[in-house]
Design a protein around this motif. Structure first.
Motif, PDB file in Angstrom:
ATOM      1  N   ASN A 148       0.811  -1.222   0.000  1.00  0.00           N
ATOM      2  CA  ASN A 148       0.000   0.000   0.000  1.00  0.00           C
ATOM      3  C   ASN A 148       0.837   1.261   0.000  1.00  0.00           C
ATOM      4  OD1 ASN A 148      -2.114  -1.881   0.325  1.00  0.00           O
ATOM      5  ND2 ASN A 148      -3.319  -0.403   1.485  1.00  0.00           N
ATOM      6  N   VAL A 149       1.871   1.275   0.832  1.00  0.00           N
ATOM      7  CA  VAL A 149       2.746   2.456   0.866  1.00  0.00           C
ATOM      8  C   VAL A 149       3.455   2.608  -0.479  1.00  0.00           C
ATOM      9  CG1 VAL A 149       4.786   3.473   1.941  1.00  0.00           C
ATOM     10  CG2 VAL A 149       3.044   2.384   3.363  1.00  0.00           C
ATOM     11  N   GLY A 150       3.898   1.498  -1.053  1.00  0.00           N
ATOM     12  CA  GLY A 150       4.542   1.555  -2.363  1.00  0.00           C
ATOM     13  C   GLY A 150       3.612   2.089  -3.429  1.00  0.00           C
ATOM     14  N   GLN A 151       2.350   1.666  -3.407  1.00  0.00           N
ATOM     15  CA  GLN A 151       1.378   2.151  -4.387  1.00  0.00           C
ATOM     16  C   GLN A 151       1.132   3.651  -4.230  1.00  0.00           C
ATOM     17  OE1 GLN A 151      -2.027  -0.311  -3.741  1.00  0.00           O
ATOM     18  NE2 GLN A 151      -1.005  -2.158  -4.435  1.00  0.00           N
ATOM     19  N   THR A 152       1.043   4.120  -3.001  1.00  0.00           N
ATOM     20  CA  THR A 152       0.845   5.552  -2.754  1.00  0.00           C
ATOM     21  C   THR A 152       2.035   6.355  -3.283  1.00  0.00           C
ATOM     22  OG1 THR A 152      -0.505   5.119  -0.797  1.00  0.00           O
ATOM     23  CG2 THR A 152       0.510   7.296  -0.958  1.00  0.00           C
ATOM     24  N   PHE A 153       3.233   5.879  -2.998  1.00  0.00           N
ATOM     25  CA  PHE A 153       4.434   6.563  -3.496  1.00  0.00           C
ATOM     26  C   PHE A 153       4.464   6.571  -5.024  1.00  0.00           C
ATOM     27  CE2 PHE A 153       7.419   5.917   0.434  1.00  0.00           C
ATOM     28  CZ  PHE A 153       6.577   6.717   1.175  1.00  0.00           C
ATOM     29  N   MET A 154       4.045   5.466  -5.633  1.00  0.00           N
ATOM     30  CA  MET A 154       4.050   5.367  -7.093  1.00  0.00           C
ATOM     31  C   MET A 154       3.067   6.358  -7.702  1.00  0.00           C
ATOM     32  SD  MET A 154       5.770   3.573  -9.256  1.00  0.00           S
ATOM     33  CE  MET A 154       5.811   3.287 -11.033  1.00  0.00           C
TER      34      MET A 154
END
Length: 456
Positions: free
Chosen positions: A356-362
């Motif tokens: 989830n954090v990776g998706q937000t950063f992306m």
């Protein structure tokens, strides 16, 4: 002092108000998932019919996001928001008082026609009112709103339906009207250069998107064929009209077009996780919808907390730095789940935080990357197209993944380290998504090096 600098002092206040409205926009798009079985029973309709509550909303919401983006190049943003938020509330009232199912659909369509102004604004405001060196932090605020809306939607829906009628979910969509006076206060009176609106071109684009989304969500080949025909007509229209709905030169911008393609793949990849998680937690772990919501909640909250920090990181270190962090986190999540899917839900809860954090950063990094490829007069429709493709990518990803789940792996597994044989189908999907992460990062690296070479 230029316009961007004059408007910037209210920028932080404006982003907080925008994040507030984004929470309700995102919630409204997904919280009805929880109550569709109840609605189906109340109106005595089947699952395919009740699914139109989501399909109709998604189609209008997607088309509306690019339409508002186009209108923002001509009209004052505060006026578009006034129109949109009022329609959002109007649709909520229609849905709340509906006595027939067609009235429910009408309410959802009106909601979507109004709510679509919110994601369009969320793409435009950071680009229009913030300089490049501060744009990441602004986009981070939009990520906070998106993550919070995603996190609390199932929980709020569950609480409301536990203590009152599901109809009261419609009342939540009236609350964004609270933000309207603040939008009118903090937004300036700037408008784009006067130009005619190509309604024929807009209609062809809207019809294309509607039919393509319909073909994906309903597996309707006739809709696909007609959608492709309308797409061809739309391309002819923008190449021949004097003032087309979308200027062809926008797509001749190689940096923009290539960035859109990468964002399309990244969004499809990202949609896989929230769609797959309830599926495998239900079928493999036997969890109820309420418990699944609680398992997914911490990851969404972490995304909301870290979203603004991710934006600031992009401002300090650059978009590429944030993309590499994002893809690393997502890759770890997908590879680990391809091995461990079917394991204890508490382990899944921890792994979802990476994804989830990776998706937000992306999302922050790609929004920032795409915004920098646009000229000032292209911002509205350019970011609107980005928002539109997000919906199409999400619809395609969930449709493809759903069909793979239905086929069942029956012993075949891509990852030899997969722990549970009954989870091979989900393991294969996560393995495929992990490979897609690699494709995305390779394409982004190629684009970054090409852009750097062009700048020399």
């Amino acid at each position: 002092m230029n316009q961007e600098q004059q408007a910037y002092p209210n920028g932080d206040k404006l982003m907080r108000v925008l994040a507030f409205t984004l929470v309700f926009s995102v919630m409204n798009a997904s919280m009805f998932n929880v109550v569709m079985p109840i609605i189906s029973q109340e109106f005595h309709i089947g699952a395919s019919e009740v699914s139109w509550l989501l399909t109709a909303y998604m189609i209008v919401y997607a088309v509306g996001s690019v339409t508002y983006g186009k209108l923002a190049d001509k009209y004052r943003l505060k006026d578009l928001l006034t129109f949109g938020l009022i329609f959002f509330a109007l649709g909520s009232i229609v849905g709340l008082t509906a006595t027939h199912f067609w009235m429910m659909i009408l309410g959802r369509v009106l909601q979507a026609a109004g709510a679509a102004v919110i994601p369009a604004t969320a793409m435009i405001v950071p680009v229009r009112y913030f300089p490049q060196e501060k744009r990441g932090a602004a986009l981070g605020m939009t990520a906070v709103g998106l993550a919070l809306g995603t996190a609390i939607a199932p929980i709020v829906a569950g609480l409301v339906t536990s203590f009152a009628s599901w109809r009261f979910l419609f009342l939540l969509s009236i609350l964004p009207l609270i933000a309207l006076p603040f939008f009118r206060k903090y937004l300036d009176d700037a408008r784009g250069t006067a130009q005619k609106i190509d309604f024929l071109g807009g209609g062809l684009l809207g019809g294309t998107v509607a039919l393509l989304l319909l073909s994906i969500s309903q597996s309707n080949w006739i809709s696909l064929v007609i959608g492709i025909i309308l797409l061809v007509l739309f391309i002819i229209r923008i190449r021949t009209a004097k003032e087309p709905f979308i200027q062809p030169k926008l797509f001749r911008n190689r940096q923009y077009s290539f960035s859109l393609f990468i964002a399309f793949l990244a969004t499809g990849m990202s949609f896989g996780l929230p769609f797959l998680t309830p599926q495998f937690l239900s079928s493999l772990n036997g969890l109820s919808p309420a418990i699944i919501g609680l398992i997914m909640f911490p990851a969404a909250i972490c995304s909301a907390i870290l979203g603004r920090q991710g934006g600031k990181l992009a401002d300090r270190k650059g978009n590429s730095y944030l993309v590499y962090i994002a893809t690393t986190l997502i890759f770890i999540c997908f590879v680990t789940l391809s091995i461990m899917v079917g394991i204890s839900p508490y382990v899944v809860l921890f792994l979802l935080i990476f994804g989830n954090v990776g998706q937000t950063f992306m999302q922050i990094a790609m929004s920032n990357t795409i915004s920098r490829t646009l000229t000032k007069d292209q911002v509205g429709v350019g970011m609107g197209m980005f928002s539109l493709l997000n919906f199409i990518a999400g619809a395609m990803a969930t449709s493809i993944i759903g069909k793979v789940i239905d086929t069942d792996a029956q012993g075949f597994h891509l990852n030899p380290a997969a722990l549970f044989s009954e989870a091979y189908t989900f393991s294969n999907i996560f393995s495929g998504l992990a490979l897609l992460v690699v494709v995305v990062i390779v394409l982004y690296t190629v684009q970054s090096r090409w852009t750097a070479g062009q700048a020399k």
